[in-house]
Structures are given as C-alpha cells and as structure tokens.
Design a protein around this motif. Structure first.
Motif, PDB file in Angstrom:
ATOM      1  N   SER A 331     -20.551   5.583   1.595  1.00 43.92           N
ATOM      2  CA  SER A 331     -21.153   4.359   2.240  1.00 43.92           C
ATOM      3  C   SER A 331     -21.392   2.715   1.729  1.00 43.92           C
ATOM      4  O   SER A 331     -20.642   2.850  -0.117  1.00 43.92           O
ATOM      5  N   GLY A 332     -20.679   1.426   2.241  1.00 43.00           N
ATOM      6  CA  GLY A 332     -20.828   0.487   1.678  1.00 43.00           C
ATOM      7  C   GLY A 332     -19.956  -0.207   1.750  1.00 43.00           C
ATOM      8  O   GLY A 332     -19.971  -0.868  -0.047  1.00 43.00           O
ATOM      9  N   ALA A 333     -18.512   0.279   1.565  1.00 41.22           N
ATOM     10  CA  ALA A 333     -17.475  -0.043   1.340  1.00 41.22           C
ATOM     11  C   ALA A 333     -17.195  -1.391   0.667  1.00 41.22           C
ATOM     12  O   ALA A 333     -18.254  -2.280   1.949  1.00 41.22           O
ATOM     13  N   SER A 334     -17.065  -2.205   0.289  1.00 40.20           N
ATOM     14  CA  SER A 334     -16.436  -3.382  -0.452  1.00 40.20           C
ATOM     15  C   SER A 334     -15.178  -3.915  -0.663  1.00 40.20           C
ATOM     16  O   SER A 334     -14.874  -5.421  -0.773  1.00 40.20           O
ATOM     17  N   VAL A 335     -14.701  -3.381  -0.886  1.00 38.90           N
ATOM     18  CA  VAL A 335     -13.014  -3.090  -1.647  1.00 38.90           C
ATOM     19  C   VAL A 335     -11.927  -2.004  -0.991  1.00 38.90           C
ATOM     20  O   VAL A 335     -12.405  -1.085  -1.165  1.00 38.90           O
ATOM     21  N   ALA A 336     -10.828  -2.690  -0.629  1.00 41.79           N
ATOM     22  CA  ALA A 336      -9.652  -1.346  -0.507  1.00 41.79           C
ATOM     23  C   ALA A 336      -8.660  -2.823  -1.481  1.00 41.79           C
ATOM     24  O   ALA A 336      -8.054  -3.404  -1.130  1.00 41.79           O
ATOM     25  N   ALA A 337      -7.882  -1.477  -2.319  1.00 37.62           N
ATOM     26  CA  ALA A 337      -6.892  -1.700  -2.719  1.00 37.62           C
ATOM     27  C   ALA A 337      -5.965  -1.007  -3.395  1.00 37.62           C
ATOM     28  O   ALA A 337      -6.032   0.379  -3.301  1.00 37.62           O
ATOM     29  N   VAL A 338      -4.796  -1.614  -2.867  1.00 38.82           N
ATOM     30  CA  VAL A 338      -3.492  -0.212  -2.749  1.00 38.82           C
ATOM     31  C   VAL A 338      -2.457  -0.712  -3.842  1.00 38.82           C
ATOM     32  O   VAL A 338      -1.338  -2.137  -4.330  1.00 38.82           O
ATOM     33  N   ARG A 339      -1.770   0.893  -4.344  1.00 34.70           N
ATOM     34  CA  ARG A 339      -0.309   0.356  -5.248  1.00 34.70           C
ATOM     35  C   ARG A 339       0.548   1.719  -4.786  1.00 34.70           C
ATOM     36  O   ARG A 339      -0.054   2.580  -5.340  1.00 34.70           O
ATOM     37  N   ASP A 340       1.491   1.728  -4.526  1.00 35.89           N
ATOM     38  CA  ASP A 340       2.686   2.726  -4.230  1.00 35.89           C
ATOM     39  C   ASP A 340       1.846   4.090  -3.460  1.00 35.89           C
ATOM     40  O   ASP A 340       1.650   4.964  -3.819  1.00 35.89           O
ATOM     41  N   GLY A 341       1.448   3.901  -2.580  1.00 34.12           N
ATOM     42  CA  GLY A 341       0.937   4.651  -1.882  1.00 34.12           C
ATOM     43  C   GLY A 341      -0.680   5.000  -1.922  1.00 34.12           C
ATOM     44  O   GLY A 341      -1.035   6.313  -1.717  1.00 34.12           O
ATOM     45  N   VAL A 342      -1.294   4.953  -3.289  1.00 33.51           N
ATOM     46  CA  VAL A 342      -2.535   5.218  -3.560  1.00 33.51           C
ATOM     47  C   VAL A 342      -3.895   3.790  -3.057  1.00 33.51           C
ATOM     48  O   VAL A 342      -3.212   2.974  -3.338  1.00 33.51           O
ATOM     49  N   LEU A 343      -4.652   4.535  -2.374  1.00 30.97           N
ATOM     50  CA  LEU A 343      -5.723   3.513  -1.764  1.00 30.97           C
ATOM     51  C   LEU A 343      -7.112   4.032  -2.542  1.00 30.97           C
ATOM     52  O   LEU A 343      -7.157   5.003  -2.540  1.00 30.97           O
ATOM     53  N   LEU A 344      -7.465   2.111  -3.069  1.00 30.39           N
ATOM     54  CA  LEU A 344      -8.596   2.770  -4.057  1.00 30.39           C
ATOM     55  C   LEU A 344      -9.414   2.140  -3.495  1.00 30.39           C
ATOM     56  O   LEU A 344      -9.602   0.996  -2.838  1.00 30.39           O
ATOM     57  N   ILE A 345     -11.495   2.775  -2.851  1.00 34.62           N
ATOM     58  CA  ILE A 345     -11.799   1.850  -2.467  1.00 34.62           C
ATOM     59  C   ILE A 345     -13.025   2.112  -3.063  1.00 34.62           C
ATOM     60  O   ILE A 345     -13.930   3.264  -3.498  1.00 34.62           O
ATOM     61  N   GLY A 346     -13.533   0.604  -3.605  1.00 34.03           N
ATOM     62  CA  GLY A 346     -15.001   0.743  -3.734  1.00 34.03           C
ATOM     63  C   GLY A 346     -15.675   0.150  -3.124  1.00 34.03           C
ATOM     64  O   GLY A 346     -15.795   0.145  -1.593  1.00 34.03           O
ATOM     65  N   SER A 347     -17.515   0.347  -3.905  1.00 31.09           N
ATOM     66  CA  SER A 347     -18.530   0.364  -2.589  1.00 31.09           C
ATOM     67  C   SER A 347     -19.469  -0.995  -3.639  1.00 31.09           C
ATOM     68  O   SER A 347     -19.481  -1.050  -4.838  1.00 31.09           O
ATOM     69  N   VAL A 348     -20.316  -1.266  -2.755  1.00 25.58           N
ATOM     70  CA  VAL A 348     -21.193  -1.939  -3.894  1.00 25.58           C
ATOM     71  C   VAL A 348     -22.578  -1.130  -4.319  1.00 25.58           C
ATOM     72  O   VAL A 348     -22.887  -1.661  -5.954  1.00 25.58           O
ATOM     73  N   PHE A 349     -22.979   0.217  -4.301  1.00 24.79           N
ATOM     74  CA  PHE A 349     -23.656   0.914  -4.254  1.00 24.79           C
ATOM     75  C   PHE A 349     -23.355   2.247  -5.135  1.00 24.79           C
ATOM     76  O   PHE A 349     -24.611   2.556  -6.447  1.00 24.79           O
ATOM     77  N   GLU A 350     -22.242   2.725  -4.030  1.00 23.97           N
ATOM     78  CA  GLU A 350     -22.416   4.075  -4.662  1.00 23.97           C
ATOM     79  C   GLU A 350     -21.944   4.895  -5.910  1.00 23.97           C
ATOM     80  O   GLU A 350     -21.432   4.120  -7.089  1.00 23.97           O
ATOM     81  N   PRO A 351     -22.198   5.724  -6.790  1.00 22.95           N
ATOM     82  CA  PRO A 351     -22.272   6.134  -8.019  1.00 22.95           C
ATOM     83  C   PRO A 351     -20.519   6.383  -8.049  1.00 22.95           C
ATOM     84  O   PRO A 351     -20.116   7.116  -9.041  1.00 22.95           O
ATOM     85  N   HIS A 352     -19.173   6.616  -7.077  1.00 26.92           N
ATOM     86  CA  HIS A 352     -18.578   6.569  -6.808  1.00 26.92           C
ATOM     87  C   HIS A 352     -17.397   6.189  -6.325  1.00 26.92           C
ATOM     88  O   HIS A 352     -17.984   5.131  -5.538  1.00 26.92           O
ATOM     89  N   PHE A 353     -16.288   6.112  -6.176  1.00 27.90           N
ATOM     90  CA  PHE A 353     -15.118   5.289  -5.357  1.00 27.90           C
ATOM     91  C   PHE A 353     -13.943   6.010  -5.067  1.00 27.90           C
ATOM     92  O   PHE A 353     -13.880   7.130  -5.454  1.00 27.90           O
ATOM     93  N   LEU A 354     -13.332   6.288  -4.214  1.00 27.29           N
ATOM     94  CA  LEU A 354     -12.556   7.546  -3.582  1.00 27.29           C
ATOM     95  C   LEU A 354     -11.175   6.431  -3.811  1.00 27.29           C
ATOM     96  O   LEU A 354     -10.911   5.498  -3.880  1.00 27.29           O
ATOM     97  N   VAL A 355     -10.104   7.823  -4.397  1.00 26.30           N
ATOM     98  CA  VAL A 355      -9.121   7.685  -4.314  1.00 26.30           C
ATOM     99  C   VAL A 355      -7.425   8.676  -3.387  1.00 26.30           C
ATOM    100  O   VAL A 355      -8.143   9.705  -3.218  1.00 26.30           O
ATOM    101  N   CYS A 356      -7.226   7.666  -2.391  1.00 24.94           N
ATOM    102  CA  CYS A 356      -7.017   8.074  -1.156  1.00 24.94           C
ATOM    103  C   CYS A 356      -5.225   8.362  -1.101  1.00 24.94           C
ATOM    104  O   CYS A 356      -5.289   6.870  -1.533  1.00 24.94           O
ATOM    105  N   ARG A 357      -4.871   9.356  -1.110  1.00 26.80           N
ATOM    106  CA  ARG A 357      -3.390   9.556  -1.569  1.00 26.80           C
ATOM    107  C   ARG A 357      -2.414   9.660   0.049  1.00 26.80           C
ATOM    108  O   ARG A 357      -2.778  10.708   0.994  1.00 26.80           O
ATOM    109  N   SER A 358      -1.498   8.922   0.755  1.00 27.80           N
ATOM    110  CA  SER A 358      -1.156   9.038   1.884  1.00 27.80           C
ATOM    111  C   SER A 358      -0.201  10.433   2.583  1.00 27.80           C
ATOM    112  O   SER A 358       0.417  10.053   1.136  1.00 27.80           O
ATOM    113  N   GLY A 359       0.158  10.978   2.740  1.00 27.85           N
ATOM    114  CA  GLY A 359       1.183  11.895   3.430  1.00 27.85           C
ATOM    115  C   GLY A 359       0.711  13.029   2.414  1.00 27.85           C
ATOM    116  O   GLY A 359       1.136  14.472   2.551  1.00 27.85           O
ATOM    117  N   SER A 360      -1.636  13.494   1.493  1.00 23.32           N
ATOM    118  CA  SER A 360      -1.366  14.280   1.126  1.00 23.32           C
ATOM    119  C   SER A 360      -1.899  15.301   2.387  1.00 23.32           C
ATOM    120  O   SER A 360      -2.713  14.595   2.750  1.00 23.32           O
TER     121      SER A 360
END
Length: 360
Positions: A331-360
């Motif tokens: 909830s409340g995503a605030s940033v998306a950063a990409v490098r070498d097929g890895v996408l990191l998505i952070g948020s304002v309040f959540e206790p976690h962020f997401l690591v997304c890997r394309s093609g997996s």
C-alpha cells in the motif's frame, strides 16, 4: 427570495462540481486492474522505505527507512539509511548506526563522480513531520550530507535553512550542490490543509549552490520527487496532486531553471528514479490519493499502488505501467528503482518493500 435560492443552488453546484473534480483527479473512481512484472517478494526490516536508489558501482540499494506508523502512534523510533543487496537473502543493513535518535530520513540522492567518489544527500525531519507537525525544539528540517566510505556512511555536514519549509526529495548535482523540493509552501495547520484540498500551487524547488539557498522554481502543487537527466541539462519534478511531472531546462553553469513542459502521467506520482542506461524515469506512486490519506490514518485500509516506466526518448513520452496493486501486496507505493532486471518498490508506511524479478 428567488434570488437567494438561486445563489444558494449555484454555490451548491460549484461545491459539488469541485468535489467531483477532486475525486476524479485523485483517482477515486479508477478501477484497479493488477499488473505484475514477475515474482514479487516482500522484504522486511525496512519500515517506511520511502525512497530507494541503486549504487551504480556496487549494485547495492540505498534505502531511506522511517517507521512513520510508530511516530503517529506517539512512539517515534530512529530512522535509518539502509544498504540492501538484492542478490542476497540478507536483511537490509544500517549504514549509519550512530545516527541520533531524532534522525527521520525522507528523500535521498547519491552522487558518484568519474573517479568513483560518492556522496549521499538525505532529507531529515528532526523536529517536524509531514504527518505529525512539530515534534522538537531544534531545526524542523535538515539535509544530511555523507561520504560513502567502504560501504558505510561517514557524516560530513548538516545543512539547515529557512527555505526548508517542508522538504520532501532532493537531487545532487555534484558533491556540494543540489536541488530539493518543498511539498508545501505553508507550515502545518489550516493553511496547509487548504493547500492540499484546494491544490494550491504554493510548493517550490530550492537550489543550493554550495554557498547559499535560493528558490529555483515556484508555482507547483505538492512538489515531490525530483531528478536530473544524465547530461544535467533537464530537471524533472513530480506534482502528486496534479498527476504530472514538470520538466525544466537547466543551465549547468548557473543552475537556473526554465519550465519547458508538463507531462501528464495519470496518477499521483511520488518519487522519480533515473535509469542510467536509457535515461528513462521510473515512477512510484498512488492510484487513489484520497484513499492513501485514509491509509495514512489507518493501516487497515489498503491504498492502491503503481510503478511505471516513463520513456523520454519518444514524443510524447510513453508511460508503461509495470506494477499495479490494490494495496494488498503493498500500500502507498512511493518509489520504484530498477537495476539488472530487479525492481524494488518502496512505500511510505508499510513494514516491508517489494523485490520484483522480471521473467521469474
């Protein structure tokens, strides 16, 4: 009497029309259709990972983390700048463990010169919070400057200035100079509430030339993320409540800005990250802004999130959604950063962020 009734009816129509327009622009009528870039995994140990940038040398991610839920509940905890290896199972590591108890980081920017020397600039809110108001007796806001030495942060300077009304994000020009955004032009209180809901253009961009602070651009509505193009000649600023990005021509010698155009992106864009390979922008933000304000007050309410790629090489720029979620994953995503097929998505309040890997 008829005239009075007519005036009242007209005022009611104006108010209803404005409310409907606000709800529409805030995305409250939007249907959320999920989009996933691959397998997305939550990583804990970085609450409120509001801003994330990849290190071009090591491939590590620098994360600005602050537990805003704890602060709102009256139990503030020291924030942190974390280092995270997306190719490891290890949890994020505190890169400045000696930070003071009133360290509450927000936006960050990493500058790397041709020799490999690196400086990290961080917005800090030691005495005031966007979600709490005044919390201390010292400076409300500062910008902390660090040298990056052997993957650790060595504190170099603390900068404070009256121009820091409500600093949100910043972008480094070199080891000394930077720009930062004030997301509001008014202090916490009723004027700020009016600024938000009437979407008044009172926010601005401030330039620090290594010696003094001065306003570089004005007339923005909730100025948020900020980025420089690879050649340093174009500056981009996100306007959350207007669903757009302002593009400025930048004079590299003086740092002066001249507005070139606005780019409509169709959602509440928060932070901007530059893709160093393509020059594209990666955006994180909010699909339903008013739902996000409810999420800020109540963690049980999910706020839909979006991450997108903005291709600047096309005309007009082409927006491609890469992650859309109803808020159940993040909830409340605030940033998306990409490098070498890895996408990191952070948020304002959540206790976690997401690591997304394309093609997996």
């Amino acid at each position: 009497m008829k005239r009075a009734l007519f005036v009242i009816a007209l005022l009611v129509l104006i108010v209803v029309g404005y409310v409907l327009d606000l709800l529409h622009d805030a995305g409250e009528f939007r249907r959320v259709t999920p989009v996933l870039p691959g397998q997305c995994t939550p990583v804990y140990g970085a609450p409120g990972a509001e801003d994330i940038s990849f290190d071009p040398i090591t491939g590590m991610a620098w994360i600005s983390s602050d537990d805003r839920r704890a602060a709102i509940d009256g139990h503030p905890r020291r924030g942190a700048i974390l280092r995270y290896d997306p190719n490891s199972d290890a949890r994020p590591v505190d890169a400045w463990p000696e930070a003071p108890s009133d360290f509450h980081p927000h936006g960050l920017s990493l500058y790397t010169d041709d020799s490999g020397r690196q400086s990290l600039f961080v917005i800090n809110h030691p005495g005031e919070s966007l979600f709490q108001g005044r919390t201390g007796s010292g400076p409300a806001h500062t910008i902390e400057v660090f040298d990056v030495v052997d993957d650790r942060l060595v504190h170099r300077a603390t900068l404070a200035d009256a121009s820091m009304i409500s600093p949100n994000d910043l972008v480094a020009v070199d080891h000394e100079r930077f720009y930062f955004t004030n997301d509001h032009g008014s202090a916490p209180g009723w004027r700020r509430t009016l600024e938000d809901y009437l979407r008044r253009p009172w926010a601005n961009v401030v330039q620090f030339d290594g010696r003094e602070f001065r306003e570089a651009a004005a007339g923005l509505s909730f100025a948020n993320g900020i980025q420089l193009s690879r050649d340093g000649e174009t500056l981009y600023v996100a306007e959350v409540t207007r669903n757009r990005i302002r593009e400025y021509r930048r004079d590299p010698a003086s740092g002066a800005l001249e507005e070139r155009r606005t780019i409509d992106v169709g959602f509440g864009v928060d932070n901007l990250e530059l893709d160093p390979a393509s020059g594209d922008l990666w955006l994180g933000g909010h699909l339903k802004l008013l739902t996000f304000t409810r999420h800020a007050a109540d963690a049980s309410i999910d706020a839909p999130s979006m991450a997108a790629r903005l291709r600047l090489s096309t005309e007009p720029p082409e927006l491609t959604p890469v992650f859309i979620d109803d808020g159940s994953a993040l909830s409340g995503a605030s940033v998306a950063a990409v490098r070498d097929g890895v996408l990191l998505i952070g948020s304002v309040f959540e206790p976690h962020f997401l690591v997304c890997r394309s093609g997996s």
